[in-house]
Design an enzyme around this catalytic site. Structure first.
Site, short mmCIF file in Angstrom:
data_model
loop_
_atom_site.label_atom_id
_atom_site.label_comp_id
_atom_site.label_asym_id
_atom_site.label_seq_id
_atom_site.Cartn_x
_atom_site.Cartn_y
_atom_site.Cartn_z
N ASN A 218 50.82 51.95 49.47
CA ASN A 218 49.72 52.90 49.66
C ASN A 218 49.76 54.01 48.63
O ASN A 218 50.83 54.47 48.23
CB ASN A 218 49.72 53.47 51.09
N PHE B 141 47.56 61.98 50.67
CA PHE B 141 47.36 63.05 51.66
C PHE B 141 45.87 63.28 51.97
O PHE B 141 45.40 64.42 51.99
CB PHE B 141 47.98 64.38 51.20
N SER C 34 56.41 62.38 49.11
CA SER C 34 55.35 61.40 48.88
C SER C 34 55.25 61.12 47.39
O SER C 34 55.26 62.07 46.59
CB SER C 34 54.00 61.92 49.37
N ASN D 221 52.59 60.10 46.02
CA ASN D 221 51.16 60.08 45.68
C ASN D 221 50.54 61.44 45.40
O ASN D 221 49.34 61.54 45.22
CB ASN D 221 50.38 59.38 46.80
N THR D 222 51.34 62.50 45.42
CA THR D 222 50.86 63.82 45.00
C THR D 222 51.63 64.18 43.74
O THR D 222 52.85 64.39 43.81
CB THR D 222 51.09 64.86 46.12
N LYS E 2 61.94 65.90 54.62
CA LYS E 2 61.80 64.44 54.42
C LYS E 2 62.03 64.11 52.96
O LYS E 2 61.35 64.66 52.08
CB LYS E 2 60.42 63.97 54.88
N ASN F 196 61.02 58.44 52.82
CA ASN F 196 59.62 58.16 52.54
C ASN F 196 59.51 56.79 51.85
O ASN F 196 60.48 56.04 51.78
CB ASN F 196 59.05 59.28 51.66
C1 LIG Z 1 49.71 53.92 54.82
C2 LIG Z 1 50.87 54.88 54.84
C3 LIG Z 1 50.64 56.26 54.80
C4 LIG Z 1 51.71 57.15 54.83
N1 LIG Z 1 51.46 58.49 54.82
C5 LIG Z 1 52.50 59.36 54.92
C6 LIG Z 1 52.27 60.75 54.98
O1 LIG Z 1 51.14 61.23 54.97
N2 LIG Z 1 53.37 61.57 55.03
C7 LIG Z 1 54.65 61.10 55.06
O2 LIG Z 1 55.60 61.88 55.15
N3 LIG Z 1 54.89 59.77 55.03
C8 LIG Z 1 53.85 58.91 54.95
N4 LIG Z 1 54.09 57.56 54.93
C9 LIG Z 1 55.50 57.10 54.91
C10 LIG Z 1 56.01 56.73 56.29
O3 LIG Z 1 56.05 57.84 57.15
C11 LIG Z 1 57.43 56.12 56.18
O4 LIG Z 1 58.31 57.11 55.68
C12 LIG Z 1 57.47 54.91 55.26
O5 LIG Z 1 56.31 54.13 55.38
C13 LIG Z 1 58.68 54.01 55.56
O6 LIG Z 1 58.62 53.52 56.88
P1 LIG Z 1 58.10 52.02 57.22
O7 LIG Z 1 58.83 51.09 56.31
O8 LIG Z 1 58.42 51.84 58.68
O9 LIG Z 1 56.63 52.02 56.98
C14 LIG Z 1 53.04 56.66 54.90
C15 LIG Z 1 53.26 55.28 54.93
C16 LIG Z 1 52.21 54.39 54.92
C17 LIG Z 1 52.49 52.92 54.97
#
Ligand SMILES: Cc1cc2nc3c(=O)[nH]c(=O)nc-3n(C[C@H](O)[C@H](O)[C@H](O)COP(=O)(O)O)c2cc1C
Length: 351
Positions: free
Chosen positions: A117, A121, A182, A184-185, A215, A244
């Site tokens: 992704n 934000f 993140s 993406n920023t 985080k 993350n």
């Molecule tokens: C579509 C998507 C959007 C995410 N948006 C955020 C976010 O806004 N802030 C954040 O701290 N982590 C975000 N994450 C990261 C997740 O909180 C998590 O740290 C990461 O996906 C690893 O966990 P997973 O393997 O169970 O998905 C996002 C992950 C995904 C897949």
């Protein structure tokens, strides 16, 4: 939940972000129908005494939580207990609303049980979130709020963004998470340095008494991750959320080099960073492990390594809403197998 494979094949015909919107629509329907959410909650929420912990002054019925990024704007908080989560983290919320990156910006990698992704934000901003959170506070399950700076906030004003967010949102949550990780920023991960981490925690202490966690990214060298986490805890962080998404594209050769990878592809990398942080900080801070957690067995591995709590996002997409319940039942089974009577005995059992 029976029938998820059929539902999944329908959802997977949609673009990933559209499928997410459909899931959010379903959850809004669930929370609009209290008898339905109560019935789902009774079925899905595993509330066994052996899984209960008190953390941040609140009772966590079980250690499986929803990771940040699913409910970015705190729209479905009242539906989340119906999925069986013991706690949830909303956000990332930024001070001002922002649209995120152009679409498409969320992709499935089904052969790898992973997601990619580059949302950036996208969220409705702090004021809208504050109003929504005020309406659902206190939530039925412990609630974290994850905060981040706006994309167009310059580095020298980032601290003011975090202070404003923490000040505005802390009355309506059980803990806060400072997101510095993140991918993406642009420039956000540059804030993962000791002086910023110290400054942001000092600013937080000025505006809230609630626990604040940091985080971190899985792409730090593990020595750097440990050093940063130690600085955070020494500066007053109540805990660390690791990790993350990753931008280590070598993990899946051939994929486009954009956005963050989550799910199975991240599992071992995230575990390694978590384990290194836990080796140093277990017993001194609350540790939350996230990244590729996809089963009760994987949650148990993280818990034994020192995680008080785990979070999931990607595995929920692949395995559906029955996953928290299955994970918690498996956890109970594994604890019983190993003669551990309470989750407190399991947390850090390998340390
Ligand atoms: C579509 C998507 C959007 C995410 N948006 C955020 C976010 O806004 N802030 C954040 O701290 N982590 C975000 N994450 C990261 C997740 O909180 C998590 O740290 C990461 O996906 C690893 O966990 P997973 O393997 O169970 O998905 C996002 C992950 C995904 C897949």
């Amino acid at each position: 939940m029976p029938g998820y494979p059929a539902l999944r094949s329908l959802l997977f015909r949609l673009d990933a972000e559209a499928a997410h919107a459909a899931g959010m629509g379903a959850l809004r329907a669930v929370q609009a129908l209290p008898p339905l959410s109560a019935a789902l909650r009774r079925h899905n929420l595993v509330d066994a005494p052996a899984l209960v912990q008190t953390l941040f002054g609140r009772r966590f019925a079980n250690p499986v939580g929803l990771a940040a990024g699913f409910d970015k704007d705190a729209r479905v908080v009242r539906a989340l207990p119906a999925l069986g989560f013991g706690f949830a983290e909303v956000g990332t919320i930024t001070p001002r609303p922002q649209p995120g990156n152009p679409r498409p910006r969320m992709f499935r990698l089904p052969e790898a049980d992973s997601l990619q992704n580059a949302l950036g934000f996208n969220n409705g901003g702090m004021e809208a979130a504050r109003r929504r959170l005020a309406r659902v506070w206190p939530a039925a399950i412990p609630l974290g709020v994850n905060v981040g700076k706006n994309k167009d906030t310059p580095a020298d004003a980032a601290l003011a963004d975090y202070a404003a967010l923490i000040g505005a949102l802390s009355p309506f949550c059980d803990y806060l998470v400072v997101n510095l990780s993140s991918p993406n920023t642009p420039g956000l991960r540059d804030l993962q340095n000791e002086s910023f981490v110290r400054a942001v925690l000092e600013a937080a202490r000025g505006v809230t008494a609630k626990p604040v966690l940091v985080k971190i990214a899985p792409d730090l060298e593990s020595g750097d991750a440990v050093a940063l986490a130690e600085v955070a805890v020494d500066a007053g962080a109540a805990g660390i959320v690791a990790t993350n998404t990753t931008n280590d594209y070598a993990l899946l050769p051939g994929i486009p080099e954009a956005g963050g990878l989550s799910g199975k592809v991240l599992k071992e990398k995230s575990f390694r960073i978590f384990d290194a942080v836990a080796a140093s900080l277990f017993g001194r801070a609350i540790l939350i492990s996230v990244g590729g957690v996809d089963s009760g067995a994987e949650a148990y591995r993280r818990i034994r390594a020192g995680a008080s709590l785990v979070q999931i996002y990607t595995a929920l997409v692949y395995q559906g809403p029955g996953l928290p319940r299955r994970m918690n039942r498996e956890l109970l089974h594994l604890m019983e197998r190993d003669g551990l009577k309470t989750i407190g005995e399991a947390v850090g059992a390998d340390r």
